[in-house]
Scaffold this motif. Structure first.
Motif, PDB file in Angstrom:
ATOM      1  N   GLU A   5     -33.669  41.823  -3.928  1.00  0.00           N
ATOM      2  CA  GLU A   5     -32.519  42.019  -4.796  1.00  0.00           C
ATOM      3  C   GLU A   5     -31.792  40.690  -4.943  1.00  0.00           C
ATOM      4  OE1 GLU A   5     -28.948  45.229  -5.513  1.00  0.00           O
ATOM      5  OE2 GLU A   5     -30.066  45.264  -3.639  1.00  0.00           O
ATOM      6  N   ALA A  42     -28.758  38.446  -6.278  1.00  0.00           N
ATOM      7  CA  ALA A  42     -27.358  38.451  -6.714  1.00  0.00           C
ATOM      8  C   ALA A  42     -27.017  37.056  -7.226  1.00  0.00           C
ATOM      9  CB  ALA A  42     -26.457  38.856  -5.558  1.00  0.00           C
ATOM     10  N   GLU A  49     -30.803  38.786   4.490  1.00  0.00           N
ATOM     11  CA  GLU A  49     -30.019  38.208   3.400  1.00  0.00           C
ATOM     12  C   GLU A  49     -30.117  36.696   3.463  1.00  0.00           C
ATOM     13  OE1 GLU A  49     -25.608  38.371   1.319  1.00  0.00           O
ATOM     14  OE2 GLU A  49     -25.969  39.446   3.186  1.00  0.00           O
ATOM     15  N   ALA A  89     -29.717  40.512 -10.868  1.00  0.00           N
ATOM     16  CA  ALA A  89     -28.301  40.733 -11.176  1.00  0.00           C
ATOM     17  C   ALA A  89     -28.118  40.766 -12.689  1.00  0.00           C
ATOM     18  CB  ALA A  89     -27.460  39.620 -10.564  1.00  0.00           C
TER      19      ALA A  89
END
Length: 197
Positions: free
Chosen positions: A93, A95, A119, A150
């Protein structure tokens, strides 16, 4: 050894890091980990496959050539993974300034699932072309690779490649924002690269 862990080839990691001109601290920072984690990896202590995959991605970017996850594994590690995995999911994911990699392993004869979350800060900079390297370290019935972008940084094109050949186009759930691949019976040690622009 905790479930879901692998044995890195610490010498190979140290040699490639030196070739890339990186200190342990620089490699740790770019991979999103602490100095202690890289020290353990270079001492061939067990680590998770996403951790080693993050190191492989940084080394690939720094060297300008592909460094596969299996290139960083100890040959003795193959004997530690007798249990077959029914489903292996890796979800990246992205961002604005960070990336989160979530990995889930569902074993045939074990429960519950093994799950890890990593992360990385500033792992994926705003460049025109970017890539993510990952792989499988044990027998797996199915590998699912999912990338979520994002809203302020959508992709125009995205492709997947294995060390053997290109993999099929992703199934786009949300054009420009979410793409995934399902790969049946990948070979242990096989590595994959996702590239987007």
């Amino acid at each position: 050894m905790p479930r879901g862990h692998v044995f890195p080839d610490g010498h190979a990691v140290a040699v490639l890091r030196g070739e890339a001109g990186l200190t342990q601290d620089e490699l740790a920072m770019r991979a999103g980990y602490g100095l202690r984690t890289i020290g353990k990896i270079e001492s061939s202590q067990p680590t998770t496959s996403p951790t080693l995959a993050a190191v492989a991605t940084v080394l690939s970017d720094s060297l300008g050539r592909s460094v596969r996850l299996c290139d960083l594994l100890s040959h003795a590690d193959e004997a530690t993974h007798a249990a077959s995995v029914v489903d292996h999911v890796q979800w990246l994911e992205l961002a604005a300034t960070s990336a989160v990699l979530t990995e889930m392993l569902a074993f045939r004869h074990r429960s519950p699932c093994v799950r890890s979350r990593i992360e990385s800060i500033e792992s994926f900079h705003r460049r025109e072309h970017q890539s993510f390297h990952t792989g499988v370290t044990q027998p797996t019935d199915c590998l699912t690779l999912l990338v979520h972008f994002a809203a302020d940084r959508p992709f125009k094109s995205i492709d997947g490649f294995s060390q053997r050949s290109a993999i099929s186009q992703p199934i786009e759930l949300l054009p420009g924002q979410l793409a995934f691949w399902r790969i049946a019976s990948p070979e242990p040690g096989e590595t994959f690269e996702l590239r987007w622009a």
